[in-house]
Scaffold this motif. Structure first.
Motif, PDB file in Angstrom:
ATOM      1  N   SER A 101       0.830  -1.209   0.000  1.00  0.00           N
ATOM      2  CA  SER A 101       0.000   0.000   0.000  1.00  0.00           C
ATOM      3  C   SER A 101       0.859   1.252   0.000  1.00  0.00           C
ATOM      4  O   SER A 101       0.505   2.261  -0.625  1.00  0.00           O
ATOM      5  CB  SER A 101      -0.956   0.004   1.190  1.00  0.00           C
ATOM      6  OG  SER A 101      -0.257   0.057   2.416  1.00  0.00           O
ATOM      7  N   LYS A 104     -13.925   1.719   7.606  1.00  0.00           N
ATOM      8  CA  LYS A 104     -12.898   1.675   6.554  1.00  0.00           C
ATOM      9  C   LYS A 104     -12.840   3.000   5.788  1.00  0.00           C
ATOM     10  O   LYS A 104     -11.783   3.360   5.261  1.00  0.00           O
ATOM     11  CB  LYS A 104     -13.137   0.502   5.602  1.00  0.00           C
ATOM     12  CG  LYS A 104     -14.284   0.681   4.636  1.00  0.00           C
ATOM     13  CD  LYS A 104     -14.371  -0.505   3.667  1.00  0.00           C
ATOM     14  CE  LYS A 104     -15.459  -0.253   2.632  1.00  0.00           C
ATOM     15  NZ  LYS A 104     -15.580  -1.375   1.680  1.00  0.00           N
ATOM     16  N   CYS A 160      -3.759   3.778   5.268  1.00  0.00           N
ATOM     17  CA  CYS A 160      -4.155   2.755   4.301  1.00  0.00           C
ATOM     18  C   CYS A 160      -3.405   1.471   4.609  1.00  0.00           C
ATOM     19  O   CYS A 160      -2.423   1.468   5.342  1.00  0.00           O
ATOM     20  CB  CYS A 160      -3.897   3.214   2.864  1.00  0.00           C
ATOM     21  SG  CYS A 160      -2.154   3.496   2.460  1.00  0.00           S
ATOM     22  N   GLU A 174      -3.864  -3.243   4.350  1.00  0.00           N
ATOM     23  CA  GLU A 174      -4.733  -4.418   4.397  1.00  0.00           C
ATOM     24  C   GLU A 174      -5.646  -4.445   5.604  1.00  0.00           C
ATOM     25  O   GLU A 174      -6.780  -4.939   5.551  1.00  0.00           O
ATOM     26  CB  GLU A 174      -3.839  -5.667   4.368  1.00  0.00           C
ATOM     27  CG  GLU A 174      -4.416  -6.928   4.968  1.00  0.00           C
ATOM     28  CD  GLU A 174      -4.208  -7.047   6.489  1.00  0.00           C
ATOM     29  OE1 GLU A 174      -4.982  -7.792   7.123  1.00  0.00           O
ATOM     30  OE2 GLU A 174      -3.284  -6.414   7.032  1.00  0.00           O
ATOM     31  N   SER A 184      -9.672  -3.114   5.489  1.00  0.00           N
ATOM     32  CA  SER A 184     -10.224  -3.318   4.149  1.00  0.00           C
ATOM     33  C   SER A 184     -11.276  -4.421   4.163  1.00  0.00           C
ATOM     34  O   SER A 184     -11.541  -5.051   5.185  1.00  0.00           O
ATOM     35  CB  SER A 184      -9.104  -3.701   3.173  1.00  0.00           C
ATOM     36  OG  SER A 184      -8.669  -5.030   3.415  1.00  0.00           O
ATOM     37  N   GLY A 231      -6.679  -6.153  -0.386  1.00  0.00           N
ATOM     38  CA  GLY A 231      -7.139  -5.208   0.620  1.00  0.00           C
ATOM     39  C   GLY A 231      -6.238  -3.998   0.737  1.00  0.00           C
ATOM     40  O   GLY A 231      -6.708  -2.865   0.939  1.00  0.00           O
ATOM     41  N   GLN A 236      -7.081  -1.844  -2.195  1.00  0.00           N
ATOM     42  CA  GLN A 236      -8.414  -1.240  -2.052  1.00  0.00           C
ATOM     43  C   GLN A 236      -8.361   0.028  -1.207  1.00  0.00           C
ATOM     44  O   GLN A 236      -8.870   1.082  -1.603  1.00  0.00           O
ATOM     45  CB  GLN A 236      -9.374  -2.253  -1.405  1.00  0.00           C
ATOM     46  CG  GLN A 236     -10.773  -1.705  -1.179  1.00  0.00           C
ATOM     47  CD  GLN A 236     -11.553  -2.528  -0.173  1.00  0.00           C
ATOM     48  OE1 GLN A 236     -11.330  -2.462   1.031  1.00  0.00           O
ATOM     49  NE2 GLN A 236     -12.482  -3.336  -0.675  1.00  0.00           N
ATOM     50  N   THR A 237      -7.734  -0.049  -0.041  1.00  0.00           N
ATOM     51  CA  THR A 237      -7.693   1.119   0.833  1.00  0.00           C
ATOM     52  C   THR A 237      -6.773   2.202   0.274  1.00  0.00           C
ATOM     53  O   THR A 237      -7.030   3.397   0.463  1.00  0.00           O
ATOM     54  CB  THR A 237      -7.243   0.729   2.247  1.00  0.00           C
ATOM     55  OG1 THR A 237      -5.943   0.127   2.184  1.00  0.00           O
ATOM     56  CG2 THR A 237      -8.211  -0.249   2.887  1.00  0.00           C
TER      57      THR A 237
END
Length: 531
Positions: free
Chosen positions: A16, A490, A505, A507, A510, A518, A521-522
């Motif tokens: 991330s 989230k 952000c 995992e 998420s 995950g 995603q975030t």
């Protein structure tokens, strides 16, 4: 970077962190953006190392696979990166096998083949009722989930539709998010069926008492589809390494061995301390799991005193994960197959075997091209453990958390296993850094011998392990706590303090906890606020 001003500081060199850095550098090419990573390498919980005796194998001490069918963010990212890379440097995938029918299940002292769960149910040493007999453990849980949330196992539903169903569902008159997964399962299946599912599934934490509204769609995304896992020919860590490389090529800076502490507010935005001095940043991104955020807060009174920040970060629980790899002169497990009635011999050569012994899961590791090792030096993921079983190995290793307190990545061993290739040190980030203790290696050998119904197993050449419960990670993945409305948290934790350019952000917070999906995603949710 002593006493320097930058535009965007990103703390954490996992997926991330470096993904966010690359995207931001693309969007703001004139901005000064830097990633601060406490260790001496990029990757976070993706850690790929080559054993010294097998150049065409990669041990995944961290994350090891993806599910392209339900994880479009990581799959699409790989395609995007490959379009930017020359052919020899591209990220290549292979089919990652798991439950092969001929593989072993050693449970309650009984030797089975994985196929026996459905073809020979009388052999299975669990007192299952007529509904559960002849089913795999995963099928038992999926049937239970259908009773808890009717219709949710319909194969025509999307991942998002399943999540929305679970979030709005109630069971027994109580919203599902206010109940634990274990609690609701125990109301629709027997204790024996639950134990059967846990033992044969190979994991403990997937069925533990975490938020049922999150656990149910999470379980179905991994085990409720015709899962086709994909592994990485050159190791999963190649993904964050490529992202970091592209970020630097675009003008960004990666600062390794740069742990961050003492975050405070300033007129410019934020200040924090690194070994090189004080850094000021207009925007601060914490690309970190819960435990790492807690460690940072402990040195940052401003964060520690924020009730909202503390409440949001405490909405998940870190879950321990443990991996131990061993190498051998030859793939001895080929001899633990069986002969069919027609005389055909079916070897154990790929995928995993399971047991209720503390090793829990053993993977017969493939070569870098995804093919099984049929001759020559070979490797096992000898133990893949989570939950309470990781505690078994605690007594055979260095003291937990001791490494981080000394500024080390892993603890120094008083009694290491002396491998056949200890003299080989290809690079500093090598197998040898994660050397396993002697007693741990001897114990896993003993359990593998029992699990495979052998009088002995060949001598281990080399052994390496990683326990992700150690600081600063605190766990290999994180799960939502009971009572938390994850779909709200989230989004709130992305920018936890209203109006302040502080972002989180990773995992942990998420819909795909425990997966790189995950983390992406975030990161994308956070980037939507910044670009």
């Amino acid at each position: 970077m002593a006493s320097e001003n930058i535009d965007i500081a990103i703390v954490g060199g996992g997926v991330s962190g470096v993904y966010s850095a690359w995207r931001l550098q693309q969007h703001y090419p004139q901005s000064k953006i830097a990633v601060f990573e406490a260790s001496d390498h990029i990757g976070g919980r993706l850690l790929s190392v080559r054993p010294p005796d097998i150049p065409d194998m990669v041990a995944e001490l961290g994350g090891m696979r993806i599910l392209p069918e339900v994880q479009p963010l990581i799959y699409d990212l790989i395609q995007e990166l490959n379009a930017l890379l020359p052919a020899p440097e591209q990220i290549e995938l292979y089919r990652f096998p798991v439950d092969e029918p001929q593989n072993i299940a050693y449970l309650r002292g009984v030797y089975l083949r994985l196929q026996d769960f459905t073809t020979e149910p009388d052999k299975v040493p669990y007192r299952l009722n007529f509904l559960d007999r002849g089913q795999t453990g995963g099928s038992v849980i999926i049937d239970a989930i259908e009773q808890i949330v009717p219709g949710i196992t319909n194969k025509s539903l999307t991942e998002e539709e399943r999540r929305l169903m679970a979030q709005s569902a109630s069971f027994g008159g109580v919203p599902l998010y206010q109940q634990g997964f274990w609690n609701v399962l125990f109301r629709v299946i027997t204790g024996e069926a639950y134990q059967y599912a846990e033992d044969t599934g190979g994991y403990d934490t997937t069925l533990c008492n975490w938020n049922a509204a999150d656990a149910i769609p999470w379980f179905l995304s991994d085990f409720g589809v015709s899962a086709q896992y994909m592994g990485f020919c050159n190791g999963f860590q190649q993904v964050p390494l490529v992202l970091a490389q592209l970020f630097e090529q675009a003008g960004g800076e990666v600062c390794l061995e740069a742990p961050v502490s003492g975050v405070t507010r300033s007129e410019q935005g934020f200040q924090f301390q690194t070994p090189g001095g004080t850094v000021s940043a207009k925007t601060l991104i914490l690309a970190m799991p819960r435990r790492a955020l807690e460690l940072l807060s402990a040195t940052s009174p401003w964060l520690q005193e924020s009730a909202r920040f503390q409440q949001l970060t405490a909405s998940v629980t870190p879950r321990p994960l443990f991996k131990l790899f061993t190498t051998y002169n030859s793939p001895w497990w080929l001899n633990t197959g069986y002969s069919k009635a027609d005389g055909e011999y079916v070897p154990v050569k790929s995928g995993r075997s399971v047991t209720d012994l503390p090793v829990r899961q053993t993977y017969y590791w493939p070569r870098s091209n995804g093919q099984p090792a049929l001759h020559g030096h070979a490797m096992l993921l000898a133990s893949y453990d989570d939950g309470d079983n990781t505690g078994f190995w605690d007594g055979l290793r260095g003291r937990r958390h001791s490494a981080w307190k000394k500024g080390l990545e892993v603890a120094e061993l008083a009694d290491p296993f002396i491998g056949a290739d200890d003299h080989v040190r290809a690079n500093e980030l090598s197998w040898h850094r994660y050397k396993a203790p002697r007693m741990m290696t001897e114990e896993v050998t003993r359990q593998l011998t029992v699990m495979h119904s052998l009088s002995y197993t060949p001598k281990v050449r080399n052994a390496a392990f990683r326990d992700w419960g150690d600081d600063p990670f605190g766990g290999g993945w994180n799960s939502w706590n009971i009572g938390v409305k994850s779909w709200e948290v989230k989004r709130q934790i992305i920018q936890p303090l209203d109006g302040q350019p502080l972002y989180v952000c990773g995992e942990a917070y998420s819909d795909a906890q425990g997966w790189v999906e995950g983390a992406l995603q975030t990161a994308d949710m956070m980037l939507a606020k910044l670009v």
